[in-house]
Design an enzyme around this catalytic site. Structure first.
Site, PDB file in Angstrom:
ATOM      1  N   ASP A 434       5.928   7.213  -9.835  1.00 40.65           N
ATOM      2  CA  ASP A 434       6.538   6.278  -8.750  1.00 40.65           C
ATOM      3  C   ASP A 434       7.252   5.264  -9.224  1.00 40.65           C
ATOM      4  OD1 ASP A 434       6.797   5.437  -5.908  1.00 40.65           O
ATOM      5  OD2 ASP A 434       4.997   3.793  -6.514  1.00 40.65           O
ATOM      6  N   LYS A 435       8.143   4.461  -8.413  1.00 39.49           N
ATOM      7  CA  LYS A 435       8.851   3.526  -8.875  1.00 39.49           C
ATOM      8  C   LYS A 435       8.460   2.254  -8.457  1.00 39.49           C
ATOM      9  CE  LYS A 435      12.713   1.857  -7.015  1.00 39.49           C
ATOM     10  NZ  LYS A 435      12.549   0.584  -6.894  1.00 39.49           N
ATOM     11  N   THR A 436       8.336   1.822  -7.077  1.00 42.31           N
ATOM     12  CA  THR A 436       8.086   0.618  -6.734  1.00 42.31           C
ATOM     13  C   THR A 436       6.682   0.257  -6.732  1.00 42.31           C
ATOM     14  OG1 THR A 436       9.769   0.979  -4.959  1.00 42.31           O
ATOM     15  CG2 THR A 436       8.226  -0.765  -4.332  1.00 42.31           C
ATOM     16  N   PHE A 601      12.064  -6.604  13.619  1.00 39.17           N
ATOM     17  CA  PHE A 601      12.861  -5.550  12.652  1.00 39.17           C
ATOM     18  C   PHE A 601      11.943  -4.398  12.776  1.00 39.17           C
ATOM     19  CE2 PHE A 601      12.939  -3.470   8.692  1.00 39.17           C
ATOM     20  CZ  PHE A 601      14.425  -3.528   8.348  1.00 39.17           C
ATOM     21  N   ARG A 658      17.895  -5.984  -3.651  1.00 41.96           N
ATOM     22  CA  ARG A 658      17.816  -5.575  -2.231  1.00 41.96           C
ATOM     23  C   ARG A 658      18.598  -6.754  -1.548  1.00 41.96           C
ATOM     24  NH1 ARG A 658      11.741  -3.411  -0.708  1.00 41.96           N
ATOM     25  NH2 ARG A 658      11.538  -2.179  -2.611  1.00 41.96           N
ATOM     26  N   LYS A 854       6.637  14.590  -3.153  1.00 40.54           N
ATOM     27  CA  LYS A 854       6.096  14.120  -4.445  1.00 40.54           C
ATOM     28  C   LYS A 854       5.024  15.025  -4.996  1.00 40.54           C
ATOM     29  CE  LYS A 854       6.835   9.114  -4.195  1.00 40.54           C
ATOM     30  NZ  LYS A 854       6.323   7.827  -4.223  1.00 40.54           N
ATOM     31  N   ASP A 874       0.950   3.515  -7.478  1.00 44.49           N
ATOM     32  CA  ASP A 874       0.225   2.576  -7.074  1.00 44.49           C
ATOM     33  C   ASP A 874      -0.118   2.697  -5.559  1.00 44.49           C
ATOM     34  OD1 ASP A 874       2.103   0.062  -6.230  1.00 44.49           O
ATOM     35  OD2 ASP A 874       2.429   1.980  -6.143  1.00 44.49           O
ATOM     36  N   ASN A 877       0.916   6.558  -0.735  1.00 42.12           N
ATOM     37  CA  ASN A 877       1.809   7.621  -0.645  1.00 42.12           C
ATOM     38  C   ASN A 877       1.950   8.248  -1.952  1.00 42.12           C
ATOM     39  OD1 ASN A 877       3.056   5.215  -1.866  1.00 42.12           O
ATOM     40  ND2 ASN A 877       5.021   5.678  -1.521  1.00 42.12           N
ATOM     41  N   ASP A 878       1.095   7.902  -2.720  1.00 43.34           N
ATOM     42  CA  ASP A 878       1.172   8.684  -4.217  1.00 43.34           C
ATOM     43  C   ASP A 878       0.036   9.541  -4.431  1.00 43.34           C
ATOM     44  OD1 ASP A 878       3.555   7.254  -4.926  1.00 43.34           O
ATOM     45  OD2 ASP A 878       2.466   5.593  -5.600  1.00 43.34           O
TER      46      ASP A 878
END
Length: 1203
Positions: A434-436, A601, A658, A854, A874, A877-878
């Site tokens: 994963d990245k983030t 938002f 970002r 993934k 982490d 979602n992983d």
């Protein structure tokens, strides 16, 4: 917590009526939707009587209690289930059968000598299972015994354990407590029943969610209010969907719709709210979080799977030897009594039982087959499984205790959550990351901004440094001294404020007032200080202000505004207070902004706005959002700085930052009045199009904006990520990145951590083509899907053609694919072509990937190339990816514990993966491989002497050794040294594992556990047995054994052979060990000493117990000089072939670890030139990492010079 004696800082925060802020959430008037019509039907049949625990209708519902169990066993199921687990192993089942047969006359040994070792091994394993399950039980006890306040009648709330909760109970949950079950929110400490919820344990998201109870129950804010409260809830049945809930509440004769907005899920936490009251809807295993939990997949290492094949091979050998022996025995028995002559007279064939009856030789042969199968069972190492389990547990302890993988800042050590996969850590071929939060910190820092067309912020991001290295920029310390000074300046000090890493003297310390567009700068930072939903908390002891925000970005903006002179310090129900510098007077003043509306938002709007009234009565709409939705909302006269801002935003995106656009507009009172009436009307609607009506109203007011500038925050790479990736790449490990971020961000991060480099050819697969866009406008889904799949397939085929045409030259390729394309690339008829392309590339980056994608990519890589895969992530979602991979590594970061709880190993930082794999992985792989090979070697050495002796005695099923010699060989005389090897041995030190990463390829290529090496160890066992048996037999056969002239019998021959075997197998271990410790010396020499002690003590027992071993050592073996001479001669002769082979291989054909050992031995480890030459073997044209990038640059320079 309250009783730990630690004084916690007191914080105060005013109570806020948050409905004034959340005008776009489904608050106040809940609306009936189409789903509510299904209430009472299939899947929607749950009925809850709130606050009526004694109701007969409630008792008849028979819902599950709130006790949650995660243990594998219960007290009643432990014995049968554990025994079943043990005897599922084919070797254990085989020993069970032989143990049962040992009670029959077929047995060549006593039953006790067969059963006791089996009971010891099975018992030890069951104890280990019990200990592990008890740990899970203690966790269950801790969770189930947590306490919560429950209404017990007459408005009184008592503290009760979670496990005692029932459906329909009314509970009071305090701030920072977890919800004990799935609740329907009734009321909170806020007047409008709003509460903040942290769902980190559920979905990994750190931002707080806002929930709101029904307006009809919002007044129930005191304990006494529940004295006569009764409600009737009908809702959906228990299910695993975290984001849906449909139900109705009947109260005082009226029905009210329930939605996810009123549902509080178990294991989420109450934040920023003093208390809530809720009604229990789902309990225990009916709760959504438990419904989502799945049993972790059973994972077995490649070595363990191969070990099963070796066991089957050994079974085949046992059956073959038993068959050969039984055939020879049958033929010999048939000829035992011919013409009145008895060839084997000592077996009395003329009056024997069926076992030696010449008339029934075929039956005798069958019986002999069964007896031999029992006797040769010693070929199979009975203690193999339990020894490996002990070793793996001890290895896991060393991993957990490694100080080099301890993250002091968060007080988090490495945690091997399962010990089954230790050796797999040394065989990883592909890492899917994963990245983030895994490669990056998921901790936002305000680092740059663009205001009035001017870029501010002198900090250099890690992405910019990587880009500088690509372009040869002086900003990365590769130029003259002046440039070096400039490049160091931004990093002269570490950021002292979390979330703020901004450096620019032009606007810091109040200097912004001298800038050309000071008024725009003032509006810019004022917007950051006012346009948010952050809540301030003031420490009463220090008066310092901290912020509770829904997202890290929000907190970073408010902190940045504070550090630059616009301090948000107080919030009431309708106001925001800010301390700011007055542009006219130059003094710090306090200003009050009246908050009229907050337009929240969300992922559809991609923007947030607040409407505030200044002290002078001026109405302002302050808005911040994504560039693609903000620029189109600018007015004609609000675009003065548009071009410069767009350029800066693009630069910030290239730097991996970002960005958000900030803009505002003034509203006149008439316009606001119309808006407020329409938004109130839309908000009060109960029709199905309520949200669309609200969106329509906000669209009309969020327009004609005046651009102020743009913000840029950085999600920094974790410390050591580039170095770690470089080492892993040198080790030959392929690294894939699977991220939900957009392609540009992922590519920039790829450059920052050296997964991508300038000379790489990028194969980009996406659906951003004119043809696809034109089809999307038609809305024909089938045509779009067909064209999209054809486009993706064509791009994959073209990519493969590029790889083919490169011909394996020095060009490296990078594959980058987005989520939409990946959906088609993972189709059954395309995925294998896609995998071939991906495997041929040096780097693979999958952007905009969903959690399911993934997991599917991980499954494809694992099944497609047959190599070991490791997934690391982490967040929640992983989880699918971690469970799908051969090894799942969870990062215990800021996204909750869901990934860690689903992982096999947990570490605190990505950089620890380097040591975990290259050091512990290599050591564990080597240890387990050598350990398993040695186990079969020592058992073949021992077992084959039994076969040779039986052949020598014409297969009479007579064992060469005493019964207890047979039983204790694997338990006491040869098992401890191999366990010590599995725990302590090191071919090279940790420093050299990291210095020469290519050493790791021994595991990836499985050179230490290949069939060649396994059969080599087996051959060693066979020839060792041959040498021991024949040398002992020949040495003892022709002459007297001692000075009394006695010749040796079975006991003396067996005792001598057994002594030689104990010496040989233990000294063979000494030759195989690379790193001696005191423990290894103790267990090796101790095993030999224990043998001598055992044979002495056992021989002193009464003959009825010691049988043939009675005083054999004291009276026969020890006094005889020939016994000691034969032992010395046989041991030296047996070990000499292995010693010569090892010496020749080490000197002339060294493996990679052998080369490094020679480096260390010859003192060349500190010779940079020689070490660099050795390391070059790990750098290939397709390798990623900054070391490979420098090599690529050198090759480019050489080519240009030669040209």
């Amino acid at each position: 917590m309250a009783g730990n004696g630690t004084k916690r800082p007191r914080k105060r925060r005013r109570r806020i009526q948050l409905s004034k802020l959340y005008t776009l959430t489904c608050t106040h008037q809940a609306c009936f939707k189409q789903d509510h019509s299904q209430i009472g039907g299939p899947g929607y049949s749950r009925v809850v009587f709130c606050n009526e625990p004694d109701s007969p209708d409630a008792d008849s519902s028979n819902y599950s209690d709130n006790y949650v169990r995660t243990t594998k066993y219960t007290l009643t199921t432990f014995l049968p289930k554990s025994l079943f687990e043990q005897f599922r192993r084919v070797a254990n089942f085989y020993f069970l059968v032989t143990g049962i047969l040992s009670f029959t006359p077929l047995a060549p040994y006593t039953a006790s000598s067969a059963i006791v070792p089996l009971l010891f091994v099975i018992g030890a394993t069951m104890v280990k299972e019990a200990v592990e399950d008890w740990r899970r039980k203690k966790q269950d006890i801790e969770v189930n015994n947590r306490r919560v306040k429950v209404h017990r009648g007459d408005g009184n709330f008592d503290s009760k354990e979670w496990k005692t909760l029932s459906v329909g109970d009314i509970v009071r949950v305090e701030k920072n407590e977890f919800f004990p079950a799935d609740l329907v929110l009734l009321s909170s400490s806020y007047e409008d029943a709003i509460c903040y919820v942290e769902t980190m344990n559920l979905d990994g998201e750190t931002n707080l969610k806002v929930k709101q109870g029904l307006e009809v129950t919002s007044s129930l804010r005191e304990d006494i209010n529940f004295k006569g409260f009764e409600a009737f809830v009908k809702c959906e049945d228990p299910n695993a969907n975290l984001y849906s809930f449909v139900g109705t509440m009947e109260l005082k004769g009226a029905k009210y719709p329930l939605s996810p907005q009123q549902l509080l899920l178990r294991d989420s936490k109450l934040r920023n709210t003093e208390f809530i009251f809720g009604a229990v809807i789902f309990t225990g295993h009916d709760t959504k979080v438990i419904q989502n939990s799945t049993d972790p997949p059973s994972k077995r290492s490649m070595i363990e799977k191969k070990m099963d094949k070796i066991i089957y091979l050994m079974f085949f050998m046992v059956v073959l030897m038993s068959f050969i022996g039984s055939v020879i025995f049958g033929v010999t028995t048939r000829d035992d009594f011919k013409d009145g002559v008895m060839r084997r007279w000592y077996l009395k064939p003329d009056s024997s039982s069926v076992f030696f009856d010449p008339k029934r030789a075929h039956v005798a042969a069958i019986y002999h087959f069964l007896t031999a199968a029992m006797l040769y069972s010693y070929f199979i190492p009975i203690s193999l499984y339990v020894s490996i389990e002990i070793v793996k547990v001890l290895q896991s302890i060393f991993i957990n205790q490694d100080i080099h993988m301890y993250y002091e800042e968060a007080d988090k050590p490495a945690r091997a959550r399962t010990s089954n996969l230790n050796e797999e850590l040394g065989q990883v071929d592909t890492i899917l990351s994963d990245k983030t939060g895994t490669l990056t910190c998921n901790s936002m820092e305000f680092i740059k901004c663009s205001v009035a067309g001017t870029a501010y912020g002198r900090g250099i991001t890690e992405v910019e440094m990587a880009m500088g290295r690509r372009k040869g920029s002086p900003l990365v310390l590769q130029s003259n001294e002046d440039d070096v000074e400039y490049s160091k300046e931004p990093f002269a000090e570490e950021p002292t404020v979390k979330g703020f890493n901004f450096r620019d003297e032009r606007i810091m310390n109040g200097n912004w007032v001298t800038e050309p567009h000071a008024d725009v700068i003032q509006k810019f930072f004022r917007l950051l200080a006012v346009c948010h939903t952050v809540i301030p908390e003031v420490d009463e002891d220090t008066e310092k202000i901290s912020y509770e925000a829904e997202s890290p970005d929000e907190a970073a903006f408010v902190i940045a505004a504070r550090e630059l002179g616009f301090e948000f310090y107080n919030r009431t129900q309708t106001t925001i207070s800010v301390r700011e510098l007055d542009l006219v007077t130059g003094k710090r003043v306090e200003r009050l902004y009246k908050v009229l509306n907050v337009l929240e938002f969300n992922s559809t709007r991609k923007r947030m706005s607040v409407i505030v009234e200044e002290e002078d009565g001026k109405l302002l709409l302050l808005c911040k959002g994504a560039d693609n939705v903000m620029f189109e909302r600018l007015s004609k006269n609000g675009r003065e700085f548009e071009e410069e801002t767009k350029d800066h935003v693009n630069e910030y995106a290239d730097a991996g930052l970002r960005t958000l656009i900030l803009a505002y507009r003034e509203l006149d009172e008439k316009e606001y009045k119309v808006f407020n009436e329409r938004i109130s009307e839309a908000k009060s609607s109960v029709s199905a199009d309520r949200e669309s009506r609200i969106e329509e109203v906000t669209e009309k007011v969020e327009k004609d904006l005046i651009l102020l500038g743009a913000t840029a925050v950085e999600d920094k790479l974790q410390n050591g990520v580039p170095d770690c990736i470089d080492k892993l790449a040198q080790a030959g490990i392929k690294i894939w990145v699977l991220t939900g971020d957009k392609m540009e961000t992922a590519i920039n991060i790829g450059f920052a951590c050296s997964l991508l480099r300038q000379d790489m050819k990028q194969i980009i697969i996406n659906l951003e083509t004119p043809e696809i866009h034109s089809l999307e406008k038609t809305g024909e889904k089938d045509a779009i899907a067909k064209a999209s799949k054809e486009s993706v397939l064509l791009q994959i085929i073209n990519g493969k053609a590029q790889l083919k045409y490169s011909g394996g030259n020095s060009n490296a390729f990078a594959l980058i694919i987005d989520g939409k394309s990946l959906a088609y690339a993972l189709d059954d008829d395309v995925k294998h072509i896609f995998l071939e392309l991906a495997v041929g590339c040096a780097s693979v980056i999958c952007c905009r990937s969903s959690p399911k994608q993934k997991a599917l990519v991980t499954r494809l890589v694992k099944s497609g190339n047959g190599k070991t895969t490791l997934a690391i992530g982490d967040g929640a979602n992983d989880v699918g990816m971690l469970q799908e991979a051969d090894i799942g590594v969870g990062i215990s970061g800021v996204e909750g514990m869901q990934a860690v709880m689903s992982s096999d190993i947990a570490i605190a930082q990505f950089r620890y993966l380097e040591r975990l794999l290259l050091v512990h992985g290599h050591w564990c792989y080597r240890r387990i491989s050598t350990m398993v090979c040695y186990f079969f070697y020592k058992n073949i050495t021992f077992g084959f002497t039994l076969f040779l002796y039986e052949a020598y005695t014409t297969f009479s099923a007579t064992p060469a050794y005493n019964d207890w010699f047979l039983s204790l060989y694997n338990v006491f005389f040869s098992s401890l040294p191999v366990i010590a090897l599995g725990v302590f041995d090191q071919d090279v030190s940790a420093r050299y594992c990291l210095k020469f990463p290519l050493l790791y390829q021994e595991g990836v290529q499985n050179v230490l556990f290949s069939w060649r090496r396994i059969l080599g160890w087996m051959f060693n066992g066979f020839y060792s047995a041959l040498i021991i048996f024949f040398l002992c037999k020949i040495s003892l056969e022709p002459q007297a054994f001692n000075h009394q002239g006695k010749t040796p019998g079975r006991e003396i021959l067996g005792g001598t052979m057994y002594t030689c075997i104990v010496w040989v197998v233990n000294l063979q271990m000494a030759l195989a060990i690379s790193y001696f410790t005191l423990i290894q010396h103790i267990v090796i020499w101790g095993s030999i000493i224990v043998w001598y002690l055992f044979i002495t003590v056992y021989g002193e027992l009464p003959a009825i117990i010691s049988t043939g071993a009675y005083r054999v050592f004291v009276e026969a073996l020890a006094p005889s000089l020939s016994y000691w001479v034969i032992t010395l001669f046989v041991v030296a002769s047996t070990l000499m072939p292995y010693f010569i082979y090892s010496a020749v291989q080490m000197r002339f054909f060294p493996m990679y670890h052998g080369m490094i050992q020679w480096l260390r031995y010859e003192g060349q480890c500190n010779d940079p030139e020689y070490c660099d030459m050795v390391r070059q073997r790990s750098i290939r044209p397709t390798t990623v990492g900054f070391t490979a990038r420098l090599e690529a640059k050198k090759r480019s320079v050489r080519r240009s010079e030669s040209a």
